[in-house]
Write an enzyme that holds these catalytic residues in place. Structure first.
Site, mmCIF file in Angstrom:
data_model
loop_
_atom_site.group_PDB
_atom_site.id
_atom_site.type_symbol
_atom_site.label_atom_id
_atom_site.label_comp_id
_atom_site.label_asym_id
_atom_site.label_seq_id
_atom_site.Cartn_x
_atom_site.Cartn_y
_atom_site.Cartn_z
ATOM 1 N N ILE A 93 -5.437 -5.193 -3.895
ATOM 2 C CA ILE A 93 -4.221 -4.450 -4.547
ATOM 3 C C ILE A 93 -5.025 -3.492 -5.496
ATOM 4 O O ILE A 93 -4.342 -2.399 -5.377
ATOM 5 C CB ILE A 93 -3.413 -5.415 -4.971
ATOM 6 C CG1 ILE A 93 -2.302 -6.034 -3.994
ATOM 7 C CG2 ILE A 93 -2.518 -4.515 -5.876
ATOM 8 C CD1 ILE A 93 -1.407 -6.762 -4.595
ATOM 9 N N LYS A 99 -1.477 -14.197 -14.163
ATOM 10 C CA LYS A 99 -2.759 -14.684 -13.785
ATOM 11 C C LYS A 99 -3.897 -14.290 -14.861
ATOM 12 O O LYS A 99 -4.036 -13.170 -15.145
ATOM 13 C CB LYS A 99 -3.062 -13.874 -12.531
ATOM 14 C CG LYS A 99 -4.441 -14.018 -11.998
ATOM 15 C CD LYS A 99 -4.948 -13.121 -10.838
ATOM 16 C CE LYS A 99 -6.118 -13.450 -10.507
ATOM 17 N NZ LYS A 99 -6.946 -12.223 -9.446
ATOM 18 N N ALA A 142 0.975 -1.358 0.096
ATOM 19 C CA ALA A 142 0.106 0.148 -0.023
ATOM 20 C C ALA A 142 0.684 1.270 0.014
ATOM 21 O O ALA A 142 0.678 2.175 -0.809
ATOM 22 C CB ALA A 142 -0.986 0.099 1.270
#
Length: 511
Positions: free
Chosen positions: A353, A83, A16
């Site tokens: 995210i 992914k 973050a």
């Protein structure tokens, strides 16, 4: 400008903190240095990052490109893999052969024709994903979404990443400090000093003294040192909607160095939650997300080890508490929360995210010129962020609400209407008669989950929308062409794309 905003102070590192620092610094590169604009990240040398969140969304490709990193370096340094979506096993009925894909590619011709009603009216035995998109077959075959000749960040099949969160934070830190001019201060915050108006004036740190700023970004994780403890913004729990409150995580080695790597997240439903299984080049990241009200830690660990098999023998399991919910507001005064300080739901569909990215992007783009306009920008930020959190909650709950499982209290409780958000109940009623597409229920440009995502989950989990055959006639030819093109594209890609591990190895060795 009476009170210009020039000094941005981010408290907390991890994904973050460093992603936010990178996005802001890259956006305002022309102002850093000579322009008097600074981005400072204050990070405790004594508090380890949580280091979970190994799944991302395709937005990260754009984010990394904009902050100026190399995709090749990212793969080499972050133990990254591709992914292409997620496969959900045993979510609908619990049977061994129960499974469907939520891919990252849109259905064929999505902007021109809605294929869902045509698929529903047909009966060719294909799953919805296979009928409209090649990506399920690509994942089944263990293929990558691009070739070694495809330029960085470009795709043949749309993709995101799996990554090692600890390595990713360190990778971002080096880039932010060495390239983007972010100032890194290793110091423990002892006290937060506020002005009479309630704004944060400065931090008092043990190792670096006072650190002043004009805008403070809270990336202190669940501690929420600034937004919660200092600004007094309350946390809004959502445990009555999302039941999972605990995770047991374990890192599993590959059987051998050449073992195939799944190019999708595998999510397998259990008696009181679900197990994630993420393939990285060096290991698998796995864990069981569950409701402690429905299963004990000991029984959950037994289910996790049974899923993994003998390879889990002797491996340590790490327990992580999940407090599903978010702050009642995200930006108050001159303090804005990003990441776990803003809230967390659960890792299903990897929304953590992407929320960091979207918040950082909005802060960077809407950066207030002075304190006098900050409250207006904060109000707009809060409205947008509340909308995004609400839609993610809807989408996560949809997975549980659609289940037909009756084998445990966990699944039965998730089907109770009173546990569902009002908006989701209304949409599910609407979807009985109208398949989601470009309708009024998707009214924002940057929807986290577009209507195609709802289609993949709804029809993957055997939801039925009533279809009027007469209404299909006007675009029947377009639908037939789109499905035929999908079948042809599927065969082309299956013959063209390399094995997933093979491509990663080529990227990492530079060939």
């Amino acid at each position: 400008m009476v009170n210009p905003v020039r000094n941005i102070v981010i408290v907390g590192g991890g994904t973050a903190g460093w992603l936010t620092a990178g996005v802001i610094a890259a956006r305002h590169q022309g102002r850093i240095g000579a322009g008097g604009f600074t981005v400072t990240l204050v990070e405790s040398p004594n508090i380890p990052i949580i280091g979970v969140g190994e799944g991302t969304w395709p937005t990260l490709r754009t984010t990394l490109s904009k902050i100026g990193v190399s995709e090749t370096d990212f793969f080499r340094e972050c133990d990254a893999a591709f992914k292409q979506g997620a496969r959900f096993a045993r979510w609908t009925t619990g049977a061994v052969d129960d499974g469907y894909y939520h891919p990252l590619m849109l259905p064929q011709g999505f902007g021109q024709v809605n294929l869902a009603p045509h698929w529903l009216a047909g009966d060719d035995g294909k799953s919805f994903c296979d009928a409209v998109c090649p990506q399920g077959h690509i994942c089944d075959d263990g293929l990558a979404p691009k070739t070694i000749a495809t330029p960085e960040f470009d795709a043949i099949a749309n993709y995101a990443y799996h990554l090692d969160a600890g390595k990713f934070a360190d990778f971002l830190r080096r880039h932010c400090c060495d390239v983007l001019g972010v100032r890194h201060v290793l110091a423990d915050v002892q006290r937060v000093v506020q002005t009479e108006s309630g704004d944060i004036a400065h931090l008092v740190t043990e190792q670096a003294g006072e650190i002043a700023g004009d805008l403070f970004v809270d990336c202190t994780g669940f501690k929420a040192l600034l937004i919660g403890q200092t600004m007094g913004v309350r946390f809004k729990p959502l445990s009555d909607t999302l039941f999972c409150d605990t995770a047991l995580a374990v890192q599993v080695p590959h059987a051998d160095a050449h073992a195939p790597i799944a190019s999708h997240t595998i999510s397998t439903a259990q008696s009181a939650g679900w197990i994630w299984d993420i393939g990285l080049p060096t290991r698998r990241g796995t864990g069981y997300v569950f409701s402690s009200a429905h299963i004990s830690d000991e029984d959950a660990e037994r289910e996790l080890r049974a899923y993994l098999g003998p390879i889990a023998d002797g491996l340590d399991v790490r327990k992580i508490a999940i407090n599903a919910g978010h702050r009642e507001t995200f930006w108050r005064g001159n303090c804005v929360a990003v990441g776990l300080a803003a809230g967390f739901l659960e890792p299903l569909e990897a929304s953590a995210i992407v929320l960091i990215e979207l918040s950082a992007k909005l802060i960077a783009e809407q950066m207030p010129a002075c304190r006098e306009v900050m409250d207006v920008i904060a109000s707009r930020f809060n409205a947008t962020t509340h909308y995004r959190w609400g839609r993610i909650i809807d989408f996560l709950k949809l997975h549980y609400a659609l289940t037909q499982r009756q084998d445990s209290d966990f699944w039965r409780d998730n089907q109770r209407p009173e546990t569902m958000p009002d908006r989701l109940r209304e949409l599910m009623l609407l979807w009985r008669h109208h398949s989601p597409w470009f309708h009024d229920e998707f009214d924002r440009v940057e929807e986290v989950f577009p209507p195609a995502s709802y289609q993949y989950v709804l029809y993957g989990m055997r939801f039925r929308t009533e279809v009027d055959p007469a209404a299909l006639a006007q675009d029947a030819r377009a639908a037939t062409r789109a499905m035929q093109e999908n079948a042809a594209q599927t065969e082309r890609l299956r013959g063209r794309l390399p094995r997933h591990r093979d491509l990663i190895e080529k990227i990492c060795v530079g060939r």
